[in-house]
Design an enzyme around this catalytic site. Structure first.
Site: not given
Ligand SMILES: NC(=O)c1ccc[n+]([C@@H]2O[C@H](COP(=O)([O-])OP(=O)(O)OC[C@H]3O[C@@H](n4cnc5c(N)ncnc54)[C@H](O)[C@@H]3O)[C@@H](O)[C@H]2O)c1
Length: 311
Positions: A96, A126-129, A152, A154, A157, A179
């Protein structure tokens, strides 16, 4: 389907794979009364608006799509940014991050076009952060969130639930940080039916790391998962539902994925307790993203943006 949506207007910038999936998702969810679509060319935006209009007609969705320019999105309650510049990503790791230099000028142009926008902005690019921080700092917009850690989380879990043969709703746990390769699995605070249980941590990490690549290898791009993550974030940020969403946001001078508890649309950071190893990983992610941001921020293209504006 016909019912009156709670939200007035949502804008999408970028009519590619993820933008199309987001538009389809919002239309089928009946999420908003108006959906405004902008993209690199007017033809792309018009084509996606026409396709979604066909969906509206065939499903009696209450969502009315329309093509427009980025500046036309100013009266939307939220704008979703899903642009991707044309470039070839040759990376096998830190994939990303490979879009940073190519996508930053497009994000800079959009920040200029939406300068002072007072609604909610969800950045997917992306890179989303790094891109969400870049958009926030160049646009002056105050409600900017990056999508990715909620997807990530979801996936984490769901993977744990599959492993333990329990419903995903029985699992409480987060993935935070980047991310990307510096994602932090908050294993020490993860519970299943409110109990701590032994976790197959390496297997879960491997599943998280490889999942996007497997999807892209099979069908070209990841699109439906990110679209679901956008819809979930829109529910919380636009006060349709209260709840926790792991989003990229400012944190202690940096910008990275953290759980935010939304109450009537207002976020409060709610980090889980981290053990020593997780705290080290979180610090590593933070340092990596600050360094990547500084590198992008000093790109000459951001000082003198291309005169071509998104339509
Ligand atoms: N955060 C996440 O969870 C997540 C998940 C999947 C994809 N992504 C990212 O989302 C982005 C979009 O992915 P995609 O698969 O839809 O890409 P894509 O190439 O299919 O579509 C990108 C679209 O952006 C448009 N565009 C490019 N520059 C533009 C500009 N300056 N203004 C307006 N529109 C512009 C293009 O014309 C194209 O329609 C990528 O950066 C991808 O890595 C993020």
């Amino acid at each position: 389907m016909s019912r009156t949506p709670a939200v007035g207007a949502v804008g999408i910038v970028g009519a590619g794979a993820v933008g199309q999936a987001v538009a389809t998702t919002l239309c089928m969810a009946g999420f908003c009364r108006r959906l405004l679509i902008a993209s690199r060319t007017a033809e792309q935006a018009a084509a996606l608006a026409a396709d979604i209009d066909d969906m509206r007609q065939t499903t009696a969705s209450p969502v009315h799509p329309r093509a427009g320019r980025v500046v036309d999105l100013a009266d939307c309650q939220a704008v979703v940014i899903v642009v991707r510049a044309s470039f070839t990503n040759t990376r096998n790791t830190d994939v990303r991050m490979g879009g940073a230099v190519a996508n930053a000028p497009a994000i800079g142009q959009l920040a200029a076009a939406l300068h002072g926008y007072t609604g909610t902005v969800l950045v997917v690019t992306n890179p989303v952060d790094v891109m969400s921080r870049l958009f926030a700092e160049l646009s002056g917009c105050e409600r900017v969130f990056g999508i990715g850690s909620n997807l990530d989380s979801a996936r984490y879990r769901a993977a744990l639930a599959r492993h333990l043969h329990v419903p995903a709703t029985a699992v409480a746990g987060h993935v935070i940080g980047e991310h990307g390769d510096a994602a932090v699995v908050c294993a020490s605070a993860t519970t299943v039916n409110d109990q701590r249980v032994p976790l197959p941590l390496q297997q879960l990490r491997d599943e998280l790391t490889t999942r996007a690549g497997l999807i892209s290898a099979g069908i070209g791009r990841t699109r439906s998962g990110p679209a679901g993550a956008v819809l979930s974030a829109l529910h919380k940020t636009l006060a349709v539902d209260d709840g926790i969403e792991e989003l990229s946001a400012p944190y202690e001078g940096g910008w990275l994925g953290i759980p935010l508890r939304f109450t009537r649309g207002q976020p409060v950071a709610c980090l889980p307790s981290l053990d020593a190893a997780e705290q080290r990983q979180f610090t590593t992610a933070d340092t990596k993203l600050r360094t990547a941001y500084q590198a992008v921020r000093s790109l000459p293209e951001l000082e003198s943006p291309d005169s071509e504006r998104a339509s």
